[in-house]
Scaffold this motif. Sequence first.
Motif, PDB file in Angstrom:
ATOM      1  N   UNK A   1      15.955  -5.922  -9.352  1.00  0.00           N
ATOM      2  CA  UNK A   1      17.351  -5.290  -9.377  1.00  0.00           C
ATOM      3  C   UNK A   1      17.461  -4.024 -10.267  1.00  0.00           C
ATOM      4  N   UNK A   2      16.344  -3.000  -9.962  1.00  0.00           N
ATOM      5  CA  UNK A   2      16.266  -1.859 -10.663  1.00  0.00           C
ATOM      6  C   UNK A   2      17.638  -0.910 -10.062  1.00  0.00           C
ATOM      7  N   UNK A   3      18.167  -0.110 -11.224  1.00  0.00           N
ATOM      8  CA  UNK A   3      19.649   0.504 -10.659  1.00  0.00           C
ATOM      9  C   UNK A   3      18.971   2.281 -10.435  1.00  0.00           C
ATOM     10  N   UNK A   4      18.287   2.122  -9.328  1.00  0.00           N
ATOM     11  CA  UNK A   4      17.702   3.439  -8.853  1.00  0.00           C
ATOM     12  C   UNK A   4      17.597   3.213  -7.242  1.00  0.00           C
ATOM     13  N   UNK A   5      17.335   4.297  -6.549  1.00  0.00           N
ATOM     14  CA  UNK A   5      17.164   4.280  -5.027  1.00  0.00           C
ATOM     15  C   UNK A   5      15.733   3.615  -4.723  1.00  0.00           C
ATOM     16  N   UNK A   6      15.720   2.805  -4.010  1.00  0.00           N
ATOM     17  CA  UNK A   6      14.307   2.329  -3.604  1.00  0.00           C
ATOM     18  C   UNK A   6      13.302   3.235  -3.332  1.00  0.00           C
ATOM     19  N   UNK A   7      13.475   4.381  -2.748  1.00  0.00           N
ATOM     20  CA  UNK A   7      12.711   5.030  -2.482  1.00  0.00           C
ATOM     21  C   UNK A   7      11.806   5.986  -3.479  1.00  0.00           C
ATOM     22  N   UNK A   8      12.463   5.737  -4.766  1.00  0.00           N
ATOM     23  CA  UNK A   8      11.832   6.491  -5.948  1.00  0.00           C
ATOM     24  C   UNK A   8      10.596   5.486  -6.448  1.00  0.00           C
ATOM     25  N   UNK A   9      10.282   4.657  -5.815  1.00  0.00           N
ATOM     26  CA  UNK A   9       9.018   3.803  -6.372  1.00  0.00           C
ATOM     27  C   UNK A   9       8.287   3.309  -5.061  1.00  0.00           C
ATOM     28  N   UNK A  10       6.966   2.907  -5.254  1.00  0.00           N
ATOM     29  CA  UNK A  10       6.423   2.337  -4.041  1.00  0.00           C
ATOM     30  C   UNK A  10       6.865   1.276  -3.464  1.00  0.00           C
ATOM     31  N   UNK A  11       6.594   1.095  -2.021  1.00  0.00           N
ATOM     32  CA  UNK A  11       7.371   0.204  -1.243  1.00  0.00           C
ATOM     33  C   UNK A  11       6.653  -1.346  -1.646  1.00  0.00           C
ATOM     34  N   UNK A  12       5.740  -1.349  -2.139  1.00  0.00           N
ATOM     35  CA  UNK A  12       4.930  -2.640  -2.905  1.00  0.00           C
ATOM     36  C   UNK A  12       5.666  -3.235  -4.082  1.00  0.00           C
ATOM     37  N   UNK A  13       6.336  -2.355  -4.754  1.00  0.00           N
ATOM     38  CA  UNK A  13       7.092  -2.590  -6.069  1.00  0.00           C
ATOM     39  C   UNK A  13       8.597  -3.189  -5.470  1.00  0.00           C
TER      40      UNK A  13
END
Length: 373
Positions: free
Chosen positions: A120-132
Amino acid sequence: MSELDLDLDDFSDLIERPSGSLRREAEERRTLTGLPAQALGRVDELGEWLSSAQSRVPVEPVANPRLVVFAGDHGVAGLDVSTRPAGGALTLVREALDGASPAAVLARRFEVPVRIVDMSLDCDPGELPAEVTRHRVRRSSGRLDTEDTLTKAEAVEAFRAGMAVADEEADAGTDLVVLGDLSVGGTTAAGTLIAALCGTDASVVTGRGGGHIDDLAWMRKCAAIRDGLRRARPVLGDQLELLATVGGADLTAMTGFLLQSAVRHTPVILDGVVSAACALVGQRVAFRAPDWWLAGHATSEPAQAKALDRMALDPLMDQGIAVGGGTGALLALPLVRAAAALAAELPVREPELASTEPDGETEGTAQGLADAT
């Protein structure tokens, strides 16, 4: 997905204790080393526990450990209860992924693979690797003092995500998990859970957090836990609803992870107050589950001490570590590995036979004299 799709009562039947008979066998093997009793202190107990968890005597080396870190932001962080800004967990995750966090440095030194699970990070999912991000349930959890942190459906999804990660690790051959968390506001959620389950007031469990907040922030945090407790107490009979009310997605997933790891006979080293809170919820679900967990280290958080005492878990270390991400639990890993090495590699003596060699020689000499006569 409905709440009825997940029945936590099943864990009570699925979770067994580590083998008691094999633990006794490991204890008996230890007595054959010739070392005095208690010569290795708690290290002996640690090796015996690991042997029973592995169902092997002698114990096998810890060959495939993994640091698993659950990450998330909490809406309650908007009340300035942390030294980090609300939504700041992304920075912590990036530091870990870049190898720049304390836990990442230790994991690299100890050759332990790192897995980060964004719940539940407060960021766009695209900012991190997909496996994360592939298990993410929502963007930040709700503010626990005024609203539910998750819907019931989201709580089921997060809990199942934690179970899935536990299954993936067990299937991959992970033989010991070091469990960590990265969050902003997570210690507030943890304190609320522990206060609710231990029946204590907010002031008793409110700590300074990983950043050692000042007095004003401590008072805000204490008030948030107090208000969260009012909302948590009516749902104490339903652990999934409790997690949805005040736990958030990351803590809910960690609870599912811990319980499913116990089902899969995967031992886990707990880190700080957040993993202790999840373990305490897990104990309420299945009372045998804590037998599969170790408390890696003691922190200055009073809520952690209360949770560990309730589960009868004694921390392996006390170095005053406040930073999270699995740092303290990783520092306990060499001790666990050392205990396994000592339990497996110390030479043992065979038990003495009733008929010893000198007696045999005497008998043979006497027979020889009789023949000569």
